[in-house]
Motif scaffolding. Structure first.
Motif, PDB file in Angstrom:
ATOM      1  N   ASP A   9       0.794  -1.244   0.000  1.00  0.00           N
ATOM      2  CA  ASP A   9       0.000   0.000   0.000  1.00  0.00           C
ATOM      3  C   ASP A   9       0.825   1.292   0.000  1.00  0.00           C
ATOM      4  OD1 ASP A   9      -1.839  -2.022   0.295  1.00  0.00           O
ATOM      5  OD2 ASP A   9      -2.816  -1.229   2.080  1.00  0.00           O
ATOM      6  N   PHE A  14      -1.793   7.466   1.693  1.00  0.00           N
ATOM      7  CA  PHE A  14      -1.090   7.132   2.941  1.00  0.00           C
ATOM      8  C   PHE A  14       0.174   7.967   3.133  1.00  0.00           C
ATOM      9  CE2 PHE A  14      -3.259   2.971   1.931  1.00  0.00           C
ATOM     10  CZ  PHE A  14      -4.238   3.122   2.900  1.00  0.00           C
ATOM     11  N   LEU A  20      -5.443   9.625   4.398  1.00  0.00           N
ATOM     12  CA  LEU A  20      -5.191   8.834   5.613  1.00  0.00           C
ATOM     13  C   LEU A  20      -3.674   8.801   5.801  1.00  0.00           C
ATOM     14  CD1 LEU A  20      -5.917   7.003   7.943  1.00  0.00           C
ATOM     15  CD2 LEU A  20      -6.783   5.327   6.334  1.00  0.00           C
ATOM     16  N   ASP A  47      -4.573  -0.790  -1.734  1.00  0.00           N
ATOM     17  CA  ASP A  47      -5.873  -0.664  -1.100  1.00  0.00           C
ATOM     18  C   ASP A  47      -6.762  -0.040  -2.181  1.00  0.00           C
ATOM     19  OD1 ASP A  47      -6.983  -1.226   1.468  1.00  0.00           O
ATOM     20  OD2 ASP A  47      -7.058   0.915   1.943  1.00  0.00           O
ATOM     21  N   HIS A  49     -10.632   0.661  -2.799  1.00  0.00           N
ATOM     22  CA  HIS A  49     -12.013   0.641  -2.318  1.00  0.00           C
ATOM     23  C   HIS A  49     -13.000   1.268  -3.311  1.00  0.00           C
ATOM     24  CE1 HIS A  49     -10.503  -0.605   1.548  1.00  0.00           C
ATOM     25  NE2 HIS A  49      -9.926   0.546   1.832  1.00  0.00           N
ATOM     26  N   TRP A  79     -12.593   4.640   8.921  1.00  0.00           N
ATOM     27  CA  TRP A  79     -11.488   5.441   8.390  1.00  0.00           C
ATOM     28  C   TRP A  79     -12.039   6.601   7.569  1.00  0.00           C
ATOM     29  CZ3 TRP A  79      -7.109   3.943  10.566  1.00  0.00           C
ATOM     30  CH2 TRP A  79      -6.925   2.599  10.898  1.00  0.00           C
ATOM     31  N   HIS A  82     -10.684   6.901   1.701  1.00  0.00           N
ATOM     32  CA  HIS A  82      -9.306   6.814   1.197  1.00  0.00           C
ATOM     33  C   HIS A  82      -9.221   5.763   0.098  1.00  0.00           C
ATOM     34  CE1 HIS A  82      -9.629   3.535   4.118  1.00  0.00           C
ATOM     35  NE2 HIS A  82      -8.704   2.923   3.402  1.00  0.00           N
ATOM     36  N   TYR A 116      -7.144  -5.596   5.421  1.00  0.00           N
ATOM     37  CA  TYR A 116      -5.856  -5.004   5.781  1.00  0.00           C
ATOM     38  C   TYR A 116      -4.723  -5.821   5.165  1.00  0.00           C
ATOM     39  CZ  TYR A 116      -8.455  -2.330   9.333  1.00  0.00           C
ATOM     40  OH  TYR A 116      -9.312  -1.497   9.981  1.00  0.00           O
ATOM     41  N   LEU A 147       3.218   0.522   3.952  1.00  0.00           N
ATOM     42  CA  LEU A 147       2.344   1.284   4.859  1.00  0.00           C
ATOM     43  C   LEU A 147       1.039   0.522   5.075  1.00  0.00           C
ATOM     44  CD1 LEU A 147       2.882   4.685   3.009  1.00  0.00           C
ATOM     45  CD2 LEU A 147       4.008   3.961   5.136  1.00  0.00           C
ATOM     46  N   ALA A 148       0.437   0.632   6.201  1.00  0.00           N
ATOM     47  CA  ALA A 148       0.990   1.218   7.400  1.00  0.00           C
ATOM     48  C   ALA A 148       1.472   0.085   8.310  1.00  0.00           C
ATOM     49  CB  ALA A 148      -0.060   2.046   8.136  1.00  0.00           C
ATOM     50  N   VAL A 151      -1.075  -1.450  10.625  1.00  0.00           N
ATOM     51  CA  VAL A 151      -2.366  -1.872  10.062  1.00  0.00           C
ATOM     52  C   VAL A 151      -2.089  -2.903   8.963  1.00  0.00           C
ATOM     53  CG1 VAL A 151      -4.625  -1.145   9.201  1.00  0.00           C
ATOM     54  CG2 VAL A 151      -3.296   0.446  10.595  1.00  0.00           C
ATOM     55  N   CYS A 152      -1.955  -2.447   7.734  1.00  0.00           N
ATOM     56  CA  CYS A 152      -1.894  -3.397   6.622  1.00  0.00           C
ATOM     57  C   CYS A 152      -0.600  -4.196   6.586  1.00  0.00           C
ATOM     58  CB  CYS A 152      -2.144  -2.680   5.307  1.00  0.00           C
ATOM     59  SG  CYS A 152      -3.887  -2.153   5.201  1.00  0.00           S
TER      60      CYS A 152
HETATM   61  C1  VGL Z   1      -4.750   0.807   5.636  1.00  0.00           C
HETATM   62  C2  VGL Z   1      -6.321   1.651   7.071  1.00  0.00           C
HETATM   63  C3  VGL Z   1      -7.314   1.418   6.152  1.00  0.00           C
HETATM   64  C4  VGL Z   1      -3.306   0.479   5.368  1.00  0.00           C
HETATM   65  C5  VGL Z   1      -5.733   0.564   4.702  1.00  0.00           C
HETATM   66  O1  VGL Z   1      -2.910   0.338   4.190  1.00  0.00           O
HETATM   67  O2  VGL Z   1      -2.553   0.345   6.349  1.00  0.00           O
HETATM   68  N1  VGL Z   1      -5.056   1.340   6.815  1.00  0.00           N
HETATM   69  N2  VGL Z   1      -7.010   0.872   4.969  1.00  0.00           N
END
Ligand code: VGL
Ligand code: ZN
Length: 208
Positions: A9, A14, A20, A47, A49, A79, A82, A116, A147-148, A151-152
């Protein structure tokens, strides 16, 4: 067998200024660019969406970003909107050497499922196809940056280990959201506990 670098990601939303933003997120780009030529395979996740994705706070009337809610029976952090498919925010960082990427996995496309990990959605209901792709390419060792971190990257590394890949996290190639202070540190610890090797990219250049 072969090795692969997985770029998680590394997308405009990001980076600092993005929807985000991860503090200092752009610092992972030169690390990724330097690493790519050293690997047999380079895979990137995005990511990706739809505009009505259920992880977006705007889809939950009266709720705000970073609150916890429910999505299809799972706990869901809400979130900011994004990485909407086809928008500049969903694109790879401009400075990323995309010519070095040989396969892209897009995740989070189902409005009712967040994803994620680059391997599975958060409910482990559907695979993205990344495991099959890596196995077909003969990959046994996976190196992860992006990233992040909390999270992911974290959920990608935990799934990679569970899928049987020898997994190395490149610590200077990740940055975290740190919604709560210390989240990134805890994520690194969780990945190490689960069996990931944690190294700095400079160590990698010494051994290959
Ligand atoms: C992510 C929050 C929502 C990421 C993706 O890539 O870390 N974080 N969607
Ligand atoms: Zn997302």
């Amino acid at each position: 067998m072969s090795d692969a670098l997985l770029l998680v990601d590394i997308q405009n939303d990001f980076l600092p200024g993005g929807a985000l933003a991860v503090a200092d997120g752009d610092a992972v780009v030169p690390v990724a660019n330097r690493l790519m030529p050293a690997f047999d395979h380079v895979v990137a996740s995005q990511d990706w969406h739809p505009p009505n994705h259920g992880s977006f706070a705007g889809q939950h009337p009266g709720r705000r970003a970073f609150e916890v809610s429910q999505l299809d029976g799972l706990e869901q952090i809400l979130w900011p909107t994004h990485c909407v498919q086809g928008t500049p925010g969903a694109g790879f960082a401009a400075a990323l050497d995309v010519a070095g990427i040989d396969h892209v996995v897009r995740k989070g496309t189902d409005p009712r499922l967040d994803s994620y990990s680059a391997f599975f959605d958060n409910g482990h209901r559907q695979a993205t196809g990344l495991s099959d792709h890596l196995r077909a390419a003969g990959v046994d060792a996976l190196f992860v940056c992006g990233l992040a971190a909390d999270v992911c990257v974290k959920f990608t590394v935990l799934d990679a280990l569970a899928e049987g890949f020898a997994t190395t996290l490149i610590v200077d190639g990740v940055r975290g959201v740190d919604m709560a202070p210390g989240d990134t540190r805890s994520a690194l610890e969780a990945m190490a506990r689960a069996g990931a090797r944690l190294i700095d990219s400079s160590q990698l250049f010494q051994q290959i």
